[in-house]
Design a protein around this motif. Structure first.
Motif, PDB file in Angstrom:
ATOM      1  N   ALA A 109       9.548  -6.313   5.580  1.00 38.40           N
ATOM      2  CA  ALA A 109       8.415  -6.640   4.705  1.00 38.40           C
ATOM      3  C   ALA A 109       8.859  -6.842   3.266  1.00 38.40           C
ATOM      4  N   ARG A 153      10.606   5.278  -5.812  1.00 35.96           N
ATOM      5  CA  ARG A 153       9.528   6.075  -6.384  1.00 35.96           C
ATOM      6  C   ARG A 153       9.822   7.566  -6.275  1.00 35.96           C
ATOM      7  N   MET A 192       8.284   3.913   2.503  1.00 39.50           N
ATOM      8  CA  MET A 192       8.360   3.514   3.907  1.00 39.50           C
ATOM      9  C   MET A 192       9.265   2.299   4.066  1.00 39.50           C
ATOM     10  N   ILE A 201       4.462   8.739  -0.460  1.00 38.66           N
ATOM     11  CA  ILE A 201       5.410   8.346   0.593  1.00 38.66           C
ATOM     12  C   ILE A 201       6.209   7.116   0.174  1.00 38.66           C
ATOM     13  N   ARG A 212      13.538   0.018  -2.092  1.00 37.70           N
ATOM     14  CA  ARG A 212      12.130   0.018  -2.470  1.00 37.70           C
ATOM     15  C   ARG A 212      11.444   1.313  -2.019  1.00 37.70           C
ATOM     16  N   SER A 258       3.635   1.453  -1.288  1.00 40.76           N
ATOM     17  CA  SER A 258       4.277   1.548  -2.596  1.00 40.76           C
ATOM     18  C   SER A 258       3.300   2.018  -3.657  1.00 40.76           C
ATOM     19  N   LEU A 274      -1.764   4.029   7.587  1.00 37.58           N
ATOM     20  CA  LEU A 274      -1.966   2.632   7.980  1.00 37.58           C
ATOM     21  C   LEU A 274      -2.774   2.540   9.269  1.00 37.58           C
ATOM     22  N   ARG A 302       0.403   5.075 -12.358  1.00 37.59           N
ATOM     23  CA  ARG A 302      -0.467   5.217 -13.516  1.00 37.59           C
ATOM     24  C   ARG A 302      -0.358   6.641 -14.025  1.00 37.59           C
ATOM     25  N   ARG A 327       5.715  -0.131 -10.805  1.00 36.33           N
ATOM     26  CA  ARG A 327       4.682  -0.780 -11.614  1.00 36.33           C
ATOM     27  C   ARG A 327       3.287  -0.338 -11.215  1.00 36.33           C
ATOM     28  N   GLU A 328       3.169   0.258 -10.019  1.00 42.92           N
ATOM     29  CA  GLU A 328       1.848   0.698  -9.583  1.00 42.92           C
ATOM     30  C   GLU A 328       1.546   2.123 -10.033  1.00 42.92           C
ATOM     31  N   ALA A 333       0.845  -1.201   0.000  1.00 48.65           N
ATOM     32  CA  ALA A 333       0.000   0.000   0.000  1.00 48.65           C
ATOM     33  C   ALA A 333       0.875   1.245   0.000  1.00 48.65           C
ATOM     34  N   PHE A 339      10.009  -0.698   6.729  1.00 51.24           N
ATOM     35  CA  PHE A 339       9.385  -1.333   7.883  1.00 51.24           C
ATOM     36  C   PHE A 339      10.429  -1.987   8.785  1.00 51.24           C
ATOM     37  N   PHE A 382       8.286  -2.948  -7.796  1.00 53.22           N
ATOM     38  CA  PHE A 382       6.861  -2.956  -7.422  1.00 53.22           C
ATOM     39  C   PHE A 382       6.234  -1.561  -7.379  1.00 53.22           C
ATOM     40  N   PRO A 383       6.834  -0.617  -6.629  1.00 55.40           N
ATOM     41  CA  PRO A 383       6.201   0.705  -6.549  1.00 55.40           C
ATOM     42  C   PRO A 383       6.100   1.375  -7.916  1.00 55.40           C
ATOM     43  N   THR A 414      -3.713   5.029   1.968  1.00 52.91           N
ATOM     44  CA  THR A 414      -2.259   4.902   1.920  1.00 52.91           C
ATOM     45  C   THR A 414      -1.701   4.962   0.504  1.00 52.91           C
ATOM     46  N   TYR A 415      -2.339   4.196  -0.403  1.00 50.81           N
ATOM     47  CA  TYR A 415      -1.711   4.049  -1.714  1.00 50.81           C
ATOM     48  C   TYR A 415      -1.771   5.311  -2.547  1.00 50.81           C
ATOM     49  N   ARG A 442       2.538   5.645  11.656  1.00 51.57           N
ATOM     50  CA  ARG A 442       1.576   4.888  10.863  1.00 51.57           C
ATOM     51  C   ARG A 442       0.366   5.749  10.474  1.00 51.57           C
TER      52      ARG A 442
END
Lengths: 592, 362
Positions: free
Chosen positions: B93, B160, B87, B85, B156, A207, B54, B112, B109-110, A205, B89, B106-107, B80-81, B49
């Protein structure tokens, strides 16, 4: 110098005693291994030998009358390929249906904000208490095409000639067996979901992944290996099951492996074909072994994915919004269908003097006559005694033996502990009907050679059950033992406690919930398991409740089935509540 | 850059409602490295958080950049998404089912509209180079060591290029040596990328060495917020003084207010003491005098105006020796260079400079 001289003889005696003790200690694991090997290998050996026997009866087995004819007959004449096909559809269908249902329920309970979660969490595992045969019978009473209550009501209301749903079909088989798989699958899925580090999802989330993307790319992907392992485990369970296909498929010649093997030795109007049954059983066993092998490999490799970090998580609950109430309704519907409905249906027929659909008159005619009739029969009292005797003996034996085996596997450096581990898992792959058949051959041979009467004795059942349930117990026990940190024992050792004192004061109390849990669970299995005693039961000497229900059902004595079924279910619910009281549910779930 | 106003968080637990965060206010400038420091259970992680979305605050307002990401009064809460930001952990994670490359990608690819595969590849490589994980791209993530996993989590979080990066005790799972090395690396990296960092820790060394500004939290509230030197030298309470570093405390009374040269007089359990600084305590006020062990000097006895005591215990710590000296009715711990070793039972003079005495209200 003089001192050492005088002390020498005493010391020598001491070391001698010590050496003797050492030998016993070192021999013990080998004895356990040997015993287990005999328990597992001897029946399989006699099964294989029997499959080549061309004699008409098992006790006529002779070395000069062997051949491959049975395999030929089974494959060509009995069309075992069709049975394989049927079994495949049935197993895949039931597994997908069962695991999906369990997955939805487990997710709702673990990860959503559905109301009434504690009740659902407590209720779902109770389904274990409904014996498969009663579950299947209840569905027949509701959904048999002509006389099923639901179908009758449907036809009366709509004027239709066709039933709403015919339970004597592959669809019915999949539906009934799928429901049966849910409780255990649920117990296995809950810890899987609970052990997942929520930071994995939070990181996604953070990310920038939207909730639905998080579910797809992280949650499901992480759960996949575990879910696959659970599915295969459930597939093995479905394949082994005899009760549901026996009640729903056999009457219409819709055969899966378990019913086909049984059918070959117990078919009205045809001669029992023992050799052919063995040959079919070997196909059955080989397939079960192959699937079990994949299961083991998967479990081993999925440990790589283990996301368990040993921390206490408080995962965020996903808000369901307006779906909260529908979700609860769905969960309650499940509880109703698997627990309340079978009970109500059997209670209803047990109170009727003859079978008819529910109506006001039917309710008015309620009578306790069936219960009185049942208790008036001496056969029932004897069967009840047999059942209790077998259950107590089996549960105790399995608990003790699995404790010994697990202790050797987990806590010693015994050279053969891997073999022991494998051997103890093997029975899990042996379907009940196959083991029944194998033991049937073995006992016949033993009786032939020794003149004993092992076949048809109550101990034959105890032995069979012990072999069957050992793998469950050993796995659950091992997991619990691994969780007891060796330091706890070492600390006791350093405090000067002797090994047996350590077992008594440290190991025993720490494992007590597991021991009691295994005992009760095995007791429940022994009460509800039918396939094995069906083959090994011979007359009243060792008839148990499950077998009696089966034969009463076979004879169409539905009222008695209802009366005995209600008593049996009440007993099982009491055991299930005992199981819950010891908080064993979640532990066992992670063990299997 | 980050502004938190009157943040409140209440949890419903089995033991009733827990008020975890009680009115936290903070303001972090762009490019600043801001640290929340406190013992476990003080609400620092909860605050972080909330900033990440979160945790849902029960009250208050959170602004990140120019966006209000949470406002309890207006019912605003950005998920959150959708927050800008990154983060790191505490448990890292790291997704075990993805490779090192895919974890970092991953970040990206999300995002848009979608980013071209080539650019993703470039940016991932760059991020991995920054954390010195170049060449590990195709490795399954679980096959990394603890330190490598930590750096992967960092890569990670920064890939972004979000304006804010959040750290939730990221170094607590590393061994002491690795932790010391990573501290500076991490700070330098964040500074080089010009990111605004909010860093949560219970380790005082991390807070002092990494932060531009430190906020000490206790029981859901910020008790002091200042630069690391200020926090260390001028703690405003006994809690802060003892939480950060070691400290000697003595009860005392002000005897003389500060005079023209900025020096006042104290009467303490250790005897007479001079103090300086910005205290405006009146004569006769009860105070606590706080003195760091490294600011206590052991000198020859008999010098004018110095207190005297007897060494009752010495502890060898390698780079220094800790001497417990009984002065008057109270003990005083001094940290001296091993060269200036003293023996137990020896009498010694004790010298404390006025500017090293901090006055705390008792």
């Amino acid at each position: 110098m003089a001192n050492t001289m005088t002390n020498a003889p005493g010391e020598a005696a001491g070391t001698e005693a010590k050496a003797r003790k050492n030998i016993v200690a070192r021999m013990f694991p080998w004895l356990v291994l040997l015993m287990l090997a005999a328990l597992v290998v001897a029946p399989i050996f006699s099964l294989v030998a029997g499959s080549f026997s061309l004699s008409r009866l098992p006790n006529e087995f002779a070395l000069d009358n062997l051949g491959f004819d049975n395999f030929y007959a089974v494959w060509i004449e009995q069309r075992i390929d069709r049975v394989i096909w049927n079994t495949t559809i049935y197993v895949i269908g039931a597994t997908v249906f069962g695991v999906t249902t369990a997955g939805v329920l487990a997710w709702l309970v673990e990860r959503s904000d559905m109301p009434g979660k504690t009740w659902i969490y407590a209720g779902v595992p109770l389904g274990i208490a409904v014996p498969g045969i009663l579950h299947a019978i209840a569905w027949v009473l509701l959904l048999s095409p002509r006389s099923g209550f639901v179908n009758r009501a449907w036809m009366d209301v709509t004027g239709s000639n066709a039933p709403l749903f015919d339970i004597y079909t592959m669809g019915g088989l999949i539906f009934a067996e799928g429901l049966r798989l849910v409780p255990v699958a649920f117990l296995m899925l809950v810890p899987l979901m609970r052990s997942m580090d929520p930071a994995m999802e939070e990181a996604a989330a953070a990310s920038g992944a939207s909730p639905s993307r998080v579910v797809r790319r992280i949650t499901l992907a992480l759960l996949m290996p575990g879910v696959l392992a659970i599915s295969i485990f459930q597939a093995i369970t479905a394949m082994e099951n005899f009760e549901v296909p026996g009640v729903l498929g056999m009457p219409v010649n819709l055969h899966v492996f378990s019913t086909r093997v049984y059918n070959l030795i117990d078919n009205i109007g045809s001669i029992p074909a023992f050799g052919q049954a063995n040959a079919a059983a070997i196909f059955y066993l080989v397939i079960a072994l192959i699937i079990s092998f994949f299961y083991l490999r998967l479990v081993r490799s999925s440990e790589r994915y283990s996301t368990i970090t040993g921390k206490g998580f408080t995962p965020r609950k996903v808000p369901l919004g307006r779906w909260r109430k529908p979700a609860l309704a769905l969960a309650l519907l499940f509880l109703f269908m698997t627990i309340v409905l079978p009970f109500l249906v059997l209670l209803y027929v047990s109170l009727l003097n003859y079978l008819r659909p529910p109506s006001l008159e039917a309710f008015k005619s309620f009578t306790l006559q069936n219960y009185e009739n049942v208790f008036a029969q001496p056969r029932v009292a004897r069967t009840l005694f047999n059942t209790i005797y077998v259950t107590l003996l089996t549960a105790t034996t399995v608990t003790v033996v699995s404790f010994l085996i697990s202790y050797i596997i987990v806590r010693t450096r015994f050279a053969g502990r891997y073999v022991l581990d494998m051997l103890s898992f093997l029975p899990h792959a042996i379907p009940g009907i196959v083991l029944g058949l194998a033991l049937f051959w073995l006992f016949m041979q033993i009786d032939e050679w020794t003149g004993l009467r092992t076949f048809g004795s109550i101990y034959a059942l105890v032995l069979g059950f012990t072999i069957l349930f050992l793998s469950y117990a050993v796995r659950a026990m091992s997991v619990a033992m691994i969780q007891v940190h060796p330091d706890l024992e070492d600390a006791a050792k350093l405090s000067g406690a002797a090994p047996w004192r350590i077992a008594l004061r440290v190991f025993g109390p720490l494992l007590m919930p597991t021991l009691v849990g295994i005992w009760i669970y095995v007791a429940m299995l022994s009460v509800r398991f039918i396939s094995l005693p069906l083959i090994l039961s011979q007359g009243g000497n060792n008839e148990v409740l499950g077998v009696m229900i089966w034969s009463l059902w076979d004879n169409g004595n539905i009222s008695s089935v209802g009366a005995i079924g209600i008593m049996l279910m009440s007993f099982m619910f009491a055991l299930a509540l005992g199981l819950r009281a010891f908080g064993f549910g979640s532990q066992r779930g992670s063990a299997l | 850059m980050i502004r938190i106003e009157d943040l409140h968080v209440r949890f419903d637990s089995d033991k009733g409602t827990v008020h975890a965060v009680k009115g936290v206010n903070l303001d972090v400038a762009a490019g600043e490295f801001y640290t929340l420091l406190g013992p476990s259970g003080c609400g620092k992680t909860t605050t972080l958080r909330c900033l990440a979305g979160l945790e849902r605050p029960t009250g208050g307002r959170i602004t990140s950049g120019n966006t209000v990401v949470h406002d309890s009064d207006r019912g605003v809460s950005v998920p959150t998404y959708k927050r800008d930001i990154g983060m790191v952990f505490q448990s890292y994670a790291i997704w075990p089912h993805l490779t090192v490359f895919e974890n970092v990608a991953f970040p990206l690819r999300e995002v848009r509209p979608k980013i071209a595969e080539e650019e993703i590849s470039n940016r991932v490589s760059k991020a991995l180079e920054l954390v010195q994980l170049g060449g590990y791209e195709s490795r399954p993530a679980p096959f990394l060591s603890g330190g490598q996993q930590q750096r992967l989590a960092l890569a990670r979080a920064i890939v972004r290029e979000a304006s804010v990066v959040l750290f939730d005790e990221p170094l607590s799972n590393l061994d002491a040596k690795l932790r010391a090395e990573t501290r500076l690396e991490l700070r330098n990296l964040v500074k080089r990328l010009g990111m605004t960092a909010l860093y949560v820790t219970h380790d005082q060394t991390e807070a002092l060495t990494m932060a531009d500004r430190v906020a000490i939290m206790r029981e859901g509230q910020i008790v002091q917020e200042a630069s690391p030197t200020e926090i260390y030298n001028r703690p405003n309470s006994r809690f802060v003084a003892s939480f950060i570093g070691q400290c000697n405390f003595a009860d005392g009374k002000v005897r003389d207010k500060m005079n023209g040269s900025g020096v006042g007089q104290l009467e303490t359990e250790w005897g007479a003491l001079q103090f300086s600084g910005d205290s405006d305590a009146d004569v006769g006020t009860s105070v606590i005098a706080a003195v760091r062990p490294e600011n206590v000097r052991l000198v020859a006895t008999g010098a004018d105006g110095t207190a005297e005591g007897e060494v009752v215990e010495t502890v060898f710590l390698g780079e220094c020796i800790e001497c417990r000296v009984r002065v008057g009715d109270a003990d005083l711990v001094a940290r001296v260079h091993p060269r200036d070793a003293v023996d137990v039972g020896q009498r010694t003079g004790v010298e404390i400079r006025p500017e090293d005495v901090a006055l705390l209200s008792s």
